[in-house]
Motif scaffolding. Sequence first.
Motif, mmCIF file in Angstrom:
data_model
loop_
_atom_site.group_PDB
_atom_site.id
_atom_site.type_symbol
_atom_site.label_atom_id
_atom_site.label_comp_id
_atom_site.label_asym_id
_atom_site.label_seq_id
_atom_site.Cartn_x
_atom_site.Cartn_y
_atom_site.Cartn_z
ATOM 1 N N ASN A 147 -67.868 -93.045 71.494
ATOM 2 C CA ASN A 147 -69.105 -92.669 72.174
ATOM 3 C C ASN A 147 -69.212 -91.156 72.131
ATOM 4 O OD1 ASN A 147 -71.383 -92.561 73.765
ATOM 5 N ND2 ASN A 147 -70.262 -92.821 75.685
ATOM 6 N N ASP A 149 -70.915 -87.503 72.346
ATOM 7 C CA ASP A 149 -72.002 -86.720 72.922
ATOM 8 C C ASP A 149 -72.371 -85.602 71.957
ATOM 9 O OD1 ASP A 149 -71.893 -88.272 75.161
ATOM 10 O OD2 ASP A 149 -70.680 -86.874 76.329
ATOM 11 N N ILE A 151 -74.227 -81.982 71.460
ATOM 12 C CA ILE A 151 -74.682 -80.829 72.252
ATOM 13 C C ILE A 151 -75.367 -79.845 71.311
ATOM 14 C CG2 ILE A 151 -73.943 -78.954 73.764
ATOM 15 C CD1 ILE A 151 -71.349 -81.175 73.823
#
Length: 537
Positions: A147, A149, A151
């Motif tokens: 998973n 993320d 940015i």
Amino acid sequence: MNNIRSFSDCLAELLKIYNLNGSKLAKGINVDSSLIYKWLRNERVPKYGTPYIDLITNYLVNNINNSFQKKNIMHALNKWSLQKTDPLDINISKIINSALLEAQGYSIEILLKKGTEKKSNKIHLNNIDNDTPKLPIKENLFYGTDNIDIIKGNKEVLYAALNILESLYKSQKPTRDPIIITYNTTMELLPYFKEFNIRWKQALYNLLISGWKIVYLVNLNNKKKNIKLIEDMQFALSTKRYSIYYIKKPDLLIDNEIIIIPKICALYCFSSQFKSEIDSAFLFKSDISIEILTNHFSQIFSSAKPLLKPYLAQNSMQFQCMITKTEESLGDRYVFTDDISEITFPIDLYKKYLGLSKKSEKEILKLLSLHKRRINAFKSQIKYYKFKEIWFKESIENLIAEEKYSFNNYCSFDNNFQHKKDIIYHLENVIHMLRTYENYQIAIINKSDYENISKICWVVKEHSKVFIEEMNNNTKDTYISNDYSNKIKLLISEKQVVSAFQDYFLLLWNNINNLNKEKTEVIKWLQSKINKLNKFN
């Protein structure tokens, strides 16, 4: 290359020239020795796209010790029918790398041809090394899930890294494995960097004093960045859980950054545009992703060196000898210390204090000899080189009030209570040195104005070395020892960092108020302390 050698033959001949064995090479490139010996026995060949060829090349090139080795290397490579090249005009790294790549390709092709001869007509690549982690395999493709993320933005990436460290301090207990942080790029020009940097240093310090270990890998390719590294050292080194490794060759590191929190997360930061600041990052959370990035970091480490050389308490005499030898080298000398510089002690007073210590006669004679050598080095150089020192005002005032020096373990003798007349004699000698030697200067500052950099004291000798020692502190932190014998002693000899320390000192010096460093003002202030002592003498 007409007489192409197999990878095993090529590697074996290179190791023979270097007088190396497989175990030594394995240690140098940070792999298991069994892998090297499989290569040498022609049981395995590095797979295309793996970093092994570059790692071997860099290790060998960095270990050429003399012209004879280089001549033997060229003889071997020419024997393999490489294009003849003038030994005086050659890129040895490129030639070794080319030879290994050709040998790799030749060996892989041989394995592939052997595989096609199998009745099953399937190509077997079991003998070709694959450095990919063991994930479920389907039709030679590797699968895993994470998973991730994403940015985006300079500020967002910086504060994502900061938030990781701040939340880690609040929510997680320290592990055995260190936090890994690279420092390859410069972000100082960003408008919000100053505010970020204050919180960043505090976050690092909080983690260190709570028991976490931090390993920095830095690229010493920028003077401003090197000065920032020194600023970070000021507060971190006293914890003894802060390690710095450096890479001198900038081509071994690209302008990406990695922050790895063992078994928690890994932040991979990069620039989405050519020659631009970091503006993007991926935050990985799965164990396998963290492992892959850790392995990537470890590969770079094979070409890295520790920046700081520690000296243990039992080697304090060795440390004193190294300081003295460096003092005798020619060049400017800069000192940032929490007390009176040891070089200002008159020889007879120094001898008296040594006599009052618990040291053996042999140690006393050795230390006295070293002190005389330092004094002689000072006198022989002061006419031609600058000697500047920064002292804390509080240490002198403490000496007057308590009749006791504030020495850390930089001093060679025990810190007993001193007679007022001896303190007066010492301060008068400081004034004498300031009046006699034009190039000798002292600045006296308030420690409270420099709390962010007052964790360590250091001596830097131009073009030579930096000596670092921990200042006395009154911290009650569980993880920071106040044991006199455990105070840190460190040596830096990497020229770029020595130069950065010198620049950093001069930056501090130039920002000090003139009243605190003008000779007449400093002498006047010291004389007032002598007068105060005389009243009670």
